[in-house]
Motif scaffolding. Structure first.
Motif, PDB file in Angstrom:
ATOM      1  N   ASP A  21       0.847  -1.184   0.000  1.00 24.55           N
ATOM      2  CA  ASP A  21       0.000   0.000   0.000  1.00 24.55           C
ATOM      3  C   ASP A  21       0.891   1.246   0.000  1.00 24.55           C
ATOM      4  OD1 ASP A  21      -2.703   1.388   0.638  1.00 24.55           O
ATOM      5  OD2 ASP A  21      -1.337   2.116   2.200  1.00 24.55           O
ATOM      6  N   GLU A  22       0.534   2.248  -0.789  1.00 22.64           N
ATOM      7  CA  GLU A  22       1.379   3.439  -0.933  1.00 22.64           C
ATOM      8  C   GLU A  22       1.592   4.163   0.391  1.00 22.64           C
ATOM      9  OE1 GLU A  22       0.630   5.151  -5.386  1.00 22.64           O
ATOM     10  OE2 GLU A  22      -0.981   5.467  -3.918  1.00 22.64           O
ATOM     11  N   VAL A  23       0.549   4.293   1.190  1.00 24.92           N
ATOM     12  CA  VAL A  23       0.684   4.997   2.466  1.00 24.92           C
ATOM     13  C   VAL A  23       1.561   4.188   3.426  1.00 24.92           C
ATOM     14  CG1 VAL A  23      -0.551   5.898   4.481  1.00 24.92           C
ATOM     15  CG2 VAL A  23      -1.458   6.296   2.179  1.00 24.92           C
ATOM     16  N   ALA A  24       1.407   2.879   3.444  1.00 23.23           N
ATOM     17  CA  ALA A  24       2.247   2.031   4.295  1.00 23.23           C
ATOM     18  C   ALA A  24       3.712   2.142   3.871  1.00 23.23           C
ATOM     19  CB  ALA A  24       1.777   0.585   4.241  1.00 23.23           C
ATOM     20  N   GLU A  25       3.971   2.150   2.575  1.00 20.27           N
ATOM     21  CA  GLU A  25       5.352   2.297   2.098  1.00 20.27           C
ATOM     22  C   GLU A  25       5.912   3.665   2.452  1.00 20.27           C
ATOM     23  OE1 GLU A  25       5.490   1.205  -2.050  1.00 20.27           O
ATOM     24  OE2 GLU A  25       5.395  -0.932  -1.560  1.00 20.27           O
ATOM     25  N   PHE A  26       5.086   4.710   2.342  1.00 19.72           N
ATOM     26  CA  PHE A  26       5.490   6.057   2.756  1.00 19.72           C
ATOM     27  C   PHE A  26       5.867   6.028   4.238  1.00 19.72           C
ATOM     28  CE2 PHE A  26       3.491  10.494   3.728  1.00 19.72           C
ATOM     29  CZ  PHE A  26       4.740  11.053   3.940  1.00 19.72           C
ATOM     30  N   ALA A  27       5.031   5.422   5.068  1.00 20.42           N
ATOM     31  CA  ALA A  27       5.298   5.343   6.505  1.00 20.42           C
ATOM     32  C   ALA A  27       6.580   4.569   6.790  1.00 20.42           C
ATOM     33  CB  ALA A  27       4.113   4.696   7.217  1.00 20.42           C
ATOM     34  N   ASN A  28       6.758   3.454   6.103  1.00 13.89           N
ATOM     35  CA  ASN A  28       7.974   2.656   6.291  1.00 13.89           C
ATOM     36  C   ASN A  28       9.213   3.483   5.963  1.00 13.89           C
ATOM     37  OD1 ASN A  28       6.354   0.439   6.912  1.00 13.89           O
ATOM     38  ND2 ASN A  28       6.421  -0.363   4.828  1.00 13.89           N
ATOM     39  N   ASN A  29       9.168   4.229   4.863  1.00 18.78           N
ATOM     40  CA  ASN A  29      10.318   5.033   4.459  1.00 18.78           C
ATOM     41  C   ASN A  29      10.522   6.241   5.365  1.00 18.78           C
ATOM     42  OD1 ASN A  29      11.204   3.476   2.228  1.00 18.78           O
ATOM     43  ND2 ASN A  29       9.529   4.286   1.012  1.00 18.78           N
ATOM     44  N   ALA A  30       9.441   6.866   5.803  1.00 16.41           N
ATOM     45  CA  ALA A  30       9.558   8.020   6.707  1.00 16.41           C
ATOM     46  C   ALA A  30      10.192   7.603   8.029  1.00 16.41           C
ATOM     47  CB  ALA A  30       8.189   8.647   6.938  1.00 16.41           C
ATOM     48  N   PHE A  31       9.932   6.387   8.456  1.00 20.35           N
ATOM     49  CA  PHE A  31      10.527   5.871   9.690  1.00 20.35           C
ATOM     50  C   PHE A  31      12.050   5.924   9.637  1.00 20.35           C
ATOM     51  CE2 PHE A  31      12.252   2.195  12.032  1.00 20.35           C
ATOM     52  CZ  PHE A  31      11.840   2.536  13.315  1.00 20.35           C
ATOM     53  N   PHE A  32      12.623   5.682   8.460  1.00 21.36           N
ATOM     54  CA  PHE A  32      14.082   5.678   8.299  1.00 21.36           C
ATOM     55  C   PHE A  32      14.651   7.041   7.930  1.00 21.36           C
ATOM     56  CE2 PHE A  32      12.872   1.221   7.565  1.00 21.36           C
ATOM     57  CZ  PHE A  32      13.656   0.632   8.552  1.00 21.36           C
ATOM     58  N   ASP A  33      13.797   8.040   7.761  1.00 22.45           N
ATOM     59  CA  ASP A  33      14.218   9.404   7.421  1.00 22.45           C
ATOM     60  C   ASP A  33      14.600  10.124   8.714  1.00 22.45           C
ATOM     61  OD1 ASP A  33      14.477  12.065   6.726  1.00 22.45           O
ATOM     62  OD2 ASP A  33      12.629  12.134   5.542  1.00 22.45           O
ATOM     63  N   GLN A  34      15.890  10.233   8.964  1.00 24.26           N
ATOM     64  CA  GLN A  34      16.387  10.794  10.225  1.00 24.26           C
ATOM     65  C   GLN A  34      16.027  12.259  10.430  1.00 24.26           C
ATOM     66  OE1 GLN A  34      18.039   8.919  12.670  1.00 24.26           O
ATOM     67  NE2 GLN A  34      17.293   7.287  11.357  1.00 24.26           N
ATOM     68  N   THR A  35      15.737  12.987   9.348  1.00 23.77           N
ATOM     69  CA  THR A  35      15.448  14.415   9.477  1.00 23.77           C
ATOM     70  C   THR A  35      13.967  14.748   9.308  1.00 23.77           C
ATOM     71  OG1 THR A  35      15.947  14.825   7.133  1.00 23.77           O
ATOM     72  CG2 THR A  35      17.771  15.062   8.702  1.00 23.77           C
ATOM     73  N   PHE A  36      13.113  13.725   9.234  1.00 17.20           N
ATOM     74  CA  PHE A  36      11.673  13.980   9.086  1.00 17.20           C
ATOM     75  C   PHE A  36      11.203  14.844  10.260  1.00 17.20           C
ATOM     76  CE2 PHE A  36       7.163  13.378   8.983  1.00 17.20           C
ATOM     77  CZ  PHE A  36       6.869  13.131   7.654  1.00 17.20           C
ATOM     78  N   PRO A  37      10.400  15.881   9.981  1.00 12.47           N
ATOM     79  CA  PRO A  37       9.927  16.764  11.068  1.00 12.47           C
ATOM     80  C   PRO A  37       8.874  16.060  11.941  1.00 12.47           C
ATOM     81  CG  PRO A  37       9.027  17.457   8.945  1.00 12.47           C
ATOM     82  CD  PRO A  37       9.982  16.336   8.668  1.00 12.47           C
ATOM     83  N   LYS A  38       9.344  15.382  12.961  1.00 10.11           N
ATOM     84  CA  LYS A  38       8.506  14.479  13.740  1.00 10.11           C
ATOM     85  C   LYS A  38       7.428  15.164  14.574  1.00 10.11           C
ATOM     86  CE  LYS A  38      11.873  10.738  13.906  1.00 10.11           C
ATOM     87  NZ  LYS A  38      12.798  11.223  12.926  1.00 10.11           N
ATOM     88  N   GLN A  39       7.586  16.437  14.881  1.00  7.92           N
ATOM     89  CA  GLN A  39       6.593  17.141  15.700  1.00  7.92           C
ATOM     90  C   GLN A  39       5.627  17.982  14.863  1.00  7.92           C
ATOM     91  OE1 GLN A  39       6.441  16.249  18.850  1.00  7.92           O
ATOM     92  NE2 GLN A  39       8.209  14.971  18.377  1.00  7.92           N
ATOM     93  N   GLU A  40       5.840  18.018  13.563  1.00 15.46           N
ATOM     94  CA  GLU A  40       5.065  18.910  12.691  1.00 15.46           C
ATOM     95  C   GLU A  40       3.646  18.413  12.455  1.00 15.46           C
ATOM     96  OE1 GLU A  40       4.217  22.062  11.466  1.00 15.46           O
ATOM     97  OE2 GLU A  40       6.411  22.027  11.469  1.00 15.46           O
ATOM     98  N   LYS A  41       2.716  19.360  12.424  1.00 15.76           N
ATOM     99  CA  LYS A  41       1.306  19.081  12.136  1.00 15.76           C
ATOM    100  C   LYS A  41       0.832  19.839  10.897  1.00 15.76           C
ATOM    101  CE  LYS A  41       0.327  18.578  17.058  1.00 15.76           C
ATOM    102  NZ  LYS A  41      -0.460  19.077  18.191  1.00 15.76           N
ATOM    103  N   ASP A  42       1.567  20.847  10.491  1.00 18.33           N
ATOM    104  CA  ASP A  42       1.158  21.759   9.426  1.00 18.33           C
ATOM    105  C   ASP A  42       1.395  21.178   8.031  1.00 18.33           C
ATOM    106  OD1 ASP A  42       0.382  24.601   8.610  1.00 18.33           O
ATOM    107  OD2 ASP A  42       2.323  24.346   7.609  1.00 18.33           O
ATOM    108  N   TYR A  43       0.343  21.176   7.227  1.00 18.10           N
ATOM    109  CA  TYR A  43       0.406  20.617   5.872  1.00 18.10           C
ATOM    110  C   TYR A  43       1.489  21.284   5.025  1.00 18.10           C
ATOM    111  CZ  TYR A  43      -0.863  19.499   1.095  1.00 18.10           C
ATOM    112  OH  TYR A  43      -0.814  19.079  -0.215  1.00 18.10           O
ATOM    113  N   ASP A  44       1.501  22.614   5.007  1.00 19.71           N
ATOM    114  CA  ASP A  44       2.442  23.329   4.133  1.00 19.71           C
ATOM    115  C   ASP A  44       3.895  23.064   4.505  1.00 19.71           C
ATOM    116  OD1 ASP A  44       0.480  24.465   2.471  1.00 19.71           O
ATOM    117  OD2 ASP A  44       0.176  26.130   3.860  1.00 19.71           O
TER     118      ASP A  44
END
Length: 75
Positions: A21-44
């Protein structure tokens, strides 16, 4: 509407290493993204980050879909 959790916190509930599933794959990859903004809620802000750093995302449409699911889950 005040969002209770960050988008990343929601996204991590969608992880599934055995799913194609595309969203599951996105989540799997975001998990390994060390710089993903983990506290962010804002779409933009999230969208800007992913446009510059989300080379693991096949299309921003996947982010749009995941973000809509996030909003729906917080309603």
């Amino acid at each position: 509407m005040e969002l209770r959790r960050s988008f990343y916190q929601y996204l991590m509930t969608q992880r599934n290493p055995n799913s194609h599933d595309e969203v599951a794959e996105f989540a799997n990859n975001a998990f390994f993204d060390q710089t993903f903004p983990k506290q962010e809620k804002d779409y933009d802000r999230l969208s800007r980050y992913l446009e510059l750093n989300g080379n693991y995302l096949p299309s921003m449409t996947v982010f749009d879909l995941a973000y809509q699911h996030y909003l729906d889950s917080e309603a």
